[in-house]
Design a protein around this motif. Structure first.
Motif, mmCIF file in Angstrom:
data_model
loop_
_atom_site.group_PDB
_atom_site.id
_atom_site.type_symbol
_atom_site.label_atom_id
_atom_site.label_comp_id
_atom_site.label_asym_id
_atom_site.label_seq_id
_atom_site.Cartn_x
_atom_site.Cartn_y
_atom_site.Cartn_z
ATOM 1 N N LEU A 298 -11.806 38.428 -12.550
ATOM 2 C CA LEU A 298 -12.070 37.425 -11.511
ATOM 3 C C LEU A 298 -13.424 36.758 -11.721
ATOM 4 N N ALA A 299 -14.396 37.507 -12.249
ATOM 5 C CA ALA A 299 -15.696 36.902 -12.549
ATOM 6 C C ALA A 299 -15.530 35.788 -13.587
ATOM 7 N N TYR A 300 -14.704 36.049 -14.603
ATOM 8 C CA TYR A 300 -14.462 35.028 -15.615
ATOM 9 C C TYR A 300 -13.759 33.821 -14.990
ATOM 10 N N CYS A 301 -12.722 34.059 -14.211
ATOM 11 C CA CYS A 301 -11.994 32.951 -13.574
ATOM 12 C C CYS A 301 -12.914 32.146 -12.665
ATOM 13 N N GLN A 302 -13.750 32.849 -11.906
ATOM 14 C CA GLN A 302 -14.679 32.179 -10.987
ATOM 15 C C GLN A 302 -15.631 31.265 -11.745
ATOM 16 N N SER A 303 -16.038 31.689 -12.936
ATOM 17 C CA SER A 303 -16.974 30.884 -13.736
ATOM 18 C C SER A 303 -16.322 29.617 -14.280
ATOM 19 N N ARG A 304 -14.995 29.553 -14.261
ATOM 20 C CA ARG A 304 -14.288 28.386 -14.793
ATOM 21 C C ARG A 304 -13.853 27.414 -13.691
ATOM 22 N N ILE A 305 -14.189 27.702 -12.457
ATOM 23 C CA ILE A 305 -13.805 26.834 -11.345
ATOM 24 C C ILE A 305 -14.838 25.722 -11.191
ATOM 25 N N THR A 306 -14.398 24.484 -11.269
ATOM 26 C CA THR A 306 -15.294 23.331 -11.108
ATOM 27 C C THR A 306 -14.953 22.509 -9.863
ATOM 28 N N ARG A 307 -13.723 22.655 -9.354
ATOM 29 C CA ARG A 307 -13.294 21.901 -8.169
ATOM 30 C C ARG A 307 -12.653 22.880 -7.187
ATOM 31 N N PRO A 308 -13.436 23.640 -6.463
ATOM 32 C CA PRO A 308 -12.880 24.706 -5.617
ATOM 33 C C PRO A 308 -11.785 24.239 -4.662
ATOM 34 N N ALA A 309 -11.994 23.098 -4.022
ATOM 35 C CA ALA A 309 -11.027 22.625 -3.031
ATOM 36 C C ALA A 309 -9.699 22.218 -3.661
ATOM 37 N N ASP A 310 -9.701 22.017 -4.972
ATOM 38 C CA ASP A 310 -8.483 21.601 -5.674
ATOM 39 C C ASP A 310 -8.022 22.654 -6.671
ATOM 40 N N THR A 311 -8.377 23.899 -6.411
ATOM 41 C CA THR A 311 -8.057 24.976 -7.352
ATOM 42 C C THR A 311 -7.196 26.051 -6.696
ATOM 43 N N VAL A 312 -6.186 26.497 -7.417
ATOM 44 C CA VAL A 312 -5.344 27.627 -7.001
ATOM 45 C C VAL A 312 -5.526 28.748 -8.017
ATOM 46 N N VAL A 313 -5.950 29.916 -7.559
ATOM 47 C CA VAL A 313 -6.087 31.095 -8.418
ATOM 48 C C VAL A 313 -4.969 32.072 -8.057
ATOM 49 N N VAL A 314 -4.194 32.466 -9.059
ATOM 50 C CA VAL A 314 -3.097 33.416 -8.842
ATOM 51 C C VAL A 314 -3.416 34.700 -9.594
ATOM 52 N N LEU A 315 -3.699 35.757 -8.864
ATOM 53 C CA LEU A 315 -3.923 37.072 -9.455
ATOM 54 C C LEU A 315 -2.604 37.838 -9.437
ATOM 55 N N ILE A 316 -2.147 38.282 -10.599
ATOM 56 C CA ILE A 316 -0.912 39.062 -10.704
ATOM 57 C C ILE A 316 -1.300 40.451 -11.189
ATOM 58 N N SER A 317 -1.272 41.425 -10.285
ATOM 59 C CA SER A 317 -1.774 42.751 -10.608
ATOM 60 C C SER A 317 -1.244 43.790 -9.628
ATOM 61 N N ASP A 318 -1.168 45.049 -10.089
ATOM 62 C CA ASP A 318 -0.829 46.146 -9.174
ATOM 63 C C ASP A 318 -2.063 46.653 -8.430
ATOM 64 N N LEU A 319 -3.215 46.020 -8.696
ATOM 65 C CA LEU A 319 -4.465 46.226 -7.947
ATOM 66 C C LEU A 319 -5.109 47.588 -8.167
ATOM 67 N N TYR A 320 -4.701 48.323 -9.192
ATOM 68 C CA TYR A 320 -5.403 49.565 -9.517
ATOM 69 C C TYR A 320 -6.673 49.188 -10.266
ATOM 70 N N GLU A 321 -7.768 49.156 -9.550
ATOM 71 C CA GLU A 321 -9.025 48.637 -10.074
ATOM 72 C C GLU A 321 -9.854 49.727 -10.735
ATOM 73 N N GLY A 322 -10.243 49.477 -11.996
ATOM 74 C CA GLY A 322 -11.140 50.399 -12.685
ATOM 75 C C GLY A 322 -12.559 49.892 -12.700
ATOM 76 N N GLY A 323 -12.769 48.684 -12.171
ATOM 77 C CA GLY A 323 -14.105 48.107 -12.129
ATOM 78 C C GLY A 323 -14.795 48.392 -10.795
ATOM 79 N N ILE A 324 -15.588 47.445 -10.342
ATOM 80 C CA ILE A 324 -16.383 47.628 -9.128
ATOM 81 C C ILE A 324 -15.630 47.009 -7.950
ATOM 82 N N ARG A 325 -15.128 47.854 -7.066
ATOM 83 C CA ARG A 325 -14.240 47.421 -5.992
ATOM 84 C C ARG A 325 -14.891 46.386 -5.083
ATOM 85 N N GLN A 326 -16.093 46.667 -4.602
ATOM 86 C CA GLN A 326 -16.743 45.761 -3.644
ATOM 87 C C GLN A 326 -17.048 44.406 -4.268
#
Length: 401
Positions: A298-326
């Protein structure tokens, strides 16, 4: 059909389900001819030794239907397995064949045999087979790779044929509606919405509506109207979702009014946007399995957003997070606060949601990003709703609660 015939057919089917020699299963029904051949194909897969793998007890014994209690075994021989694959295609419909193939791979450890070209030519290709091939990608010899690509290409082409037209039509309409203007040209007027918005100005004596406010579709802009980022978890449990998402990514990338980015991740992040013109290349660029770091993705995707109001981000995941939850949740909150439409899909497949992290799903829902499983047929409607910034069409069965 008489009652006697119905009872006989019922016993026959139970005999095929239960197995057993000479009616020893309690049905009193003996099989012959094609029924006996069907029973042999079932015995090889679903017999008592079905977990023992190739070369197990049944294979060593050389058992077959009618030689005692049902026991499984296809042996370790590719020709023998290929003959079995041919048999099940002869006796059962395609949907059943695909299930039996998946069971054979899981129960009898036949994945390694898929690395042989003659085996791949014998199987009934489907989304789950593609997922298995992708998981074997790094171990695949060059002699098999060409055949494997042909199998994957066939499945992808079939999916595109099924999904592309409706996806383009649905999203084109959503993009047009999202660009409505209040001062349209005559040919751009949305008459349905205009009439509904002006019903209070109905003149009964003239039996007509006098519109004081026109609502119309905006004319197509030169640039893209919306940016879409597909962020796909490539852990092993998400295999079918990766296949469908890659196909949809290619379809979305073909639409001039959208800019589409496709990102896959495990503990690392790979941007496959440059491969989107060929979803087969996308799929062979993934590596199923491994850990998961949603926050990094998500950090990478966030860095590629240039038009927030015109952007749709679709995360496809089972949400088992191995990174930093917060941090992961913080990024989702920040994107939504900036105007990004954020969609969380627990799966993009026909099977519904796999096992998933319910705590993280609940946390996303609290942020206004409900997590739910989505079928491929529903995905265009979900994307259309996200583009128009309206409530998502979440299926009751797939929604996390």
């Amino acid at each position: 059909m008489t009652g006697e015939t119905t009872a006989s057919e019922r016993l026959r089917r139970w005999r095929l389900v239960l197995g057993g020699q000479g009616g020893g299963d309690g049905t009193g029904c003996a099989l012959s001819g094609q029924d006996a051949a069907m029973d042999r194909t079932l015995e090889a897969l679903y017999g008592a030794g079905g977990e023992s793998g190739p070369g197990g007890p049944a294979a060593a014994r050389g058992g077959s239907a009618g030689s005692g209690p049902r026991s499984a075994g296809l042996g370790g021989s590719a020709p023998q397995v290929a003959r079995w694959l041919g048999d099940i295609r002869r006796y059962f419909p395609t949907s059943v064949v695909q299930v039996m193939q998946r069971d054979a791979i899981d129960r009898l450890g036949l994945a390694a045999l898929l690395l042989e070209p003659e085996m791949l030519e014998a199987v009934e290709a489907d989304v789950h087979l593609v997922g298995t091939l992708l998981s074997l990608n790094k171990a695949m010899p060059e002699t098999t790779r060409t055949t494997a690509r042909a199998v994957v290409a066939k499945v992808v082409a079939d999916l595109e044929k099924r999904l592309a037209s409706r996806t383009r039509a649905t999203l084109t309409g959503a993009l047009d509606r999202s660009a409505r203007t209040s001062r349209p040209r005559h040919r751009d007027i949305d008459w349905d919405r205009t009439i509904r918005a002006n019903l209070k100005h109905y003149l009964p004596e003239h039996r007509t509506v006098v519109p004081e406010r026109l609502i119309g579709y905006g004319r197509a802009a030169r640039g893209a109207k919306k940016d879409v980022i597909l962020c796909i978890d490539q852990s092993g449990s998400m295999a079918a979702s990766v296949v469908y998402a890659s196909v949809f990514g290619a379809v979305l990338a073909s639409m001039r009014s959208l800019t589409t980015r496709l990102v896959v991740f495990d503990t690392s992040v790979v941007d496959l946007t440059e491969e989107l013109d060929d979803p087969v290349d996308v799929l062979f660029g993934t590596q199923l399995g491994g850990g998961t770091d949603i926050n990094r993705a998500l950090a990478y995707c966030q860095s590629r957003i240039t038009r927030p109001a015109d952007t749709v981000v679709v995360l496809i995941s089972d949400l088992y997070e191995g990174g930093i939850r917060q941090e992961m949740l913080g990024r989702v909150a920040a994107m939504k606060a900036s105007g990004v439409q954020f969609v969380a899909l627990l799966a993009l497949s026909d099977e519904g949601a796999p096992a998933y992290d319910r705590e993280h799903a609940a946390a996303l829902a609290a942020l206004g990003a409900p997590a739910f499983a989505c079928t491929p047929d529903l995905f265009p409607d979900v994307m259309a709703a996200a583009i128009e910034k309206r409530q998502l069409p979440i299926p009751e069965k797939g929604l996390h609660r």
